[in-house]
Design a protein around this motif. Structure first.
Motif, short mmCIF file in Angstrom:
data_model
loop_
_atom_site.label_atom_id
_atom_site.label_comp_id
_atom_site.label_asym_id
_atom_site.label_seq_id
_atom_site.Cartn_x
_atom_site.Cartn_y
_atom_site.Cartn_z
N PHE A 135 85.02 21.52 21.83
CA PHE A 135 83.80 21.58 22.63
C PHE A 135 83.99 22.70 23.65
N THR A 138 81.08 27.18 26.53
CA THR A 138 79.75 27.73 26.26
C THR A 138 78.81 26.61 25.85
N HIS A 139 79.32 25.73 24.94
CA HIS A 139 78.51 24.59 24.52
C HIS A 139 78.22 23.67 25.70
N ASN A 143 74.57 22.82 26.95
CA ASN A 143 74.14 21.44 26.86
C ASN A 143 73.51 20.96 28.16
N GLY B 168 76.03 29.92 15.71
CA GLY B 168 76.32 28.83 16.63
C GLY B 168 77.69 28.90 17.25
N LEU B 170 80.55 31.74 19.54
CA LEU B 170 80.79 33.08 20.08
C LEU B 170 82.10 33.65 19.56
N ASN B 331 75.61 23.71 14.25
CA ASN B 331 76.09 22.91 15.39
C ASN B 331 75.06 21.91 15.89
N PHE B 334 75.97 19.04 18.69
CA PHE B 334 76.14 19.15 20.14
C PHE B 334 74.89 18.73 20.90
#
Lengths: 210, 334
Positions: A135, A138-139, A143, B168, B170, B331, B334
């Motif tokens: 995780f 960036t995610h 989010n 999805g 980087l 992805n 998420f």
């Protein structure tokens, strides 16, 4: 851990020293270069605590775009050597009290903010951004930013847009009598409306204005 | 002690990347001049070594033995720093480029952002060189190129967003692996074309080489430089061009993946495909240098801001709508 601490102190020393040099240096262009150094060392600090996305964004936005514009302005206005009296801080200057007031207010605010901090024993415990290996942060940022804080995000976007429009309105002036190149006009020109063949009669000539 | 072993290993890896890059920059300069020559029905450099391959080496030797002249009115520290900055940045961006599955120095999560950040820093070498020379032509060249590179960076950023929507991630490895079935050059072909043109502008290549337009600005920001410092600008420039070709390969041409996944092709190591694709893109760079006339400055700005930027923005909307409508977003967890 020693390497971590070493790099932390290395980059923070550079950051603080270059921040001081931004204010101290007489040459404005040098000041901007020190500002860039400051931004880069702060970005490195972000990367050390594991906030790689923030660090990269710091470099892209501040160093890659904002500081370039700073440099642009400083170079174009040709203020590299300070000759004005109030920059040198001579006694007659009226700007010193104003500057001192602003500085004092900022110092007070900083004291209020920093005084309320609670210090942790080790800085490594703050690496909460990497709590899951698959995780990435960036995610994590995406989010939160596009769900809980979507309104704040959009409002900040609107503020930026408004300031951009404001800058354009302030600097825009319509100039008269400027010849502009119109690609569409140039490309859509046909032979019929640009060339005319005229039979010239002998001894009479032709009037070109027709 | 542990740190020293890590340090030793990393230095070893870095040397094994940087030396081939410097050598390939020398070869690529030769290739560039050769292609340029052939297009104009000349021979190009063909005297030094077989096919003139060692021409760049001879040039480099000449530069090393030339005197470095620093103008009396120049700002000396920044004047010397400028070529160093250009070359260091151009080489450091290679740290995250995956040449194949395993061949990468640093496999970081934000690889594409790192490359973008480093290439946006590249403008400083030019501004520093132009300003510190304290002379009219370099200054004008530096101002031009700063405006040019900042504007085209915007469109490159938006093109990268297009690719990121489809992957999805980087991470550069993930970007390549996401193209296993279909290279992004097929669905994002308009973006590939715009990326290629923006890369030309970003690296100050013809037809966008306005910073050094010799007819107007002598040599732009390089006018006052001589000897090894000029050569370093030059090396940095070509390393940057190679980097842009590598980036285009990773983003659109499937990186180290072979074009077809059938027997004789898929046993060829990925490095060869990667290098082949980089060379292919560079060949296009070289051809364009030879056949396209230089742009006028206002046309360049118009192209960047009024055509590329809106078009790539619209394509972002199109790509994301397509991905959402056909439920192809990566992805989703998420």
């Amino acid at each position: 851990m020693i390497a971590h601490a070493f790099f932390f102190y290395f980059f923070s020393t550079i950051a603080i020293l270059s921040a001081i040099m931004v204010i101290v240096s007489r040459n404005t262009v040098h000041a901007v270069f020190f500002l860039i150094l400051d931004f880069i060392s702060i970005a490195s600090l972000f990367i050390i605590i594991g906030a790689e996305f923030l660090g990269m964004m710091m470099i892209i936005v501040y160093v890659g775009a904002v500081a370039v514009l700073f440099l642009f302005v400083v170079m174009l206005m040709n203020v590299s050597e300070q000759t004005l009296s109030w920059f040198r801080g001579s006694k007659q200057s009226k700007h010193i009290p104003v500057g001192l007031t602003v500085g004092a207010v900022i110092l007070l605010e900083l004291i209020v903010v920093i005084g309320g901090w609670k210090y942790r024993d080790t800085f490594t415990e703050t690496k909460f951004l990497n709590f899951q290996t698959d995780f990435t942060n960036t995610h994590a940022i995406g989010n939160v930013m596009y769900t809980e804080y979507i309104h704040l995000f959009q409002i900040s976007g609107i503020i930026l847009l408004l300031s951009m429009i404001g800058a354009i309105v302030l600097t825009y002036r319509k100039r008269e009598g400027v010849k502009r190149q119109s690609y569409f006009k140039q490309i859509s020109r046909e032979r019929e409306d640009s060339v005319k063949l005229v039979e010239v009669e002998s001894d009479k000539g032709v009037n070109l204005d027709d | 002690m542990e740190y020293f072993t890590i340090l030793y290993k990393e230095v070893y890896k870095i040397l094994f990347l940087i030396i081939p890059i410097l050598v390939s920059v020398a070869l690529i300069v030769w290739f560039d001049r050769r292609v340029w020559g052939f297009v104009q029905k000349r021979r190009g450099p063909n005297v030094v070594g077989p096919f003139g391959l060692l021409q760049t080496l001879a040039d480099a030797l000449k530069y090393i033995f030339k005197e470095i002249i620093i103008p009396a009115s120049a700002n000396k520290v920044i004047f010397i720093l400028a070529p160093i900055v250009t070359m260091t940045l151009a080489l450091s961006a290679w740290a995250v480029i995956p040449l194949s599955d395993k061949m990468v120095i640093s496999d970081i999560n934000v690889g594409i952002l790192y490359i973008f950040a480093i290439s946006s820093l590249g403008v400083y070498g030019i501004i520093m060189g132009g300003w510190s020379s304290n002379s009219k032509y370099p200054f004008l060249g530096a101002i031009r190129s700063a405006a040019q590179m900042v504007s085209y960076e915007v469109s490159i950023g938006i093109i990268i967003i297009n690719v990121l929507l489809c992957t999805g991630s980087l991470n550069l490895k993930d970007i390549v692996l996401a193209q296993k079935n279909l290279w992004f050059v097929v669905p994002l072909f308009p973006m590939f074309v715009i990326f290629f043109i923006s890369a030309l502008a970003e690296t100050n290549r013809p037809p966008f080489d306005l910073p050094e337009a010799e007819a107007e600005l002598v040599a732009g920001y390089q006018t006052e430089y001589s000897g090894m410092m000029y050569a370093m600008f030059w090396l940095g420039e070509y390393a940057n061009i190679l980097l842009m070709c590598a980036l285009g390969t990773i983003l659109f041409l499937g990186g180290w993946l072979s074009p077809v996944d059938i027997y004789p092709f898929n046993i060829i190591p990925g490095v060869f495909w990667m290098i082949f694709k980089i060379l292919l893109l560079f060949f296009m760079f070289a051809i364009i240098k030879a056949i396209v006339p230089r742009y006028r400055y206002d046309q360049l700005m118009r192209l960047g801001w009024k055509i590329f930027l809106p078009f790539s923005l619209i394509y972002v909307v199109l790509t994301s709508s397509f991905l959402i409508y056909f439920d192809l977003l990566p992805n989703k967890g998420f």
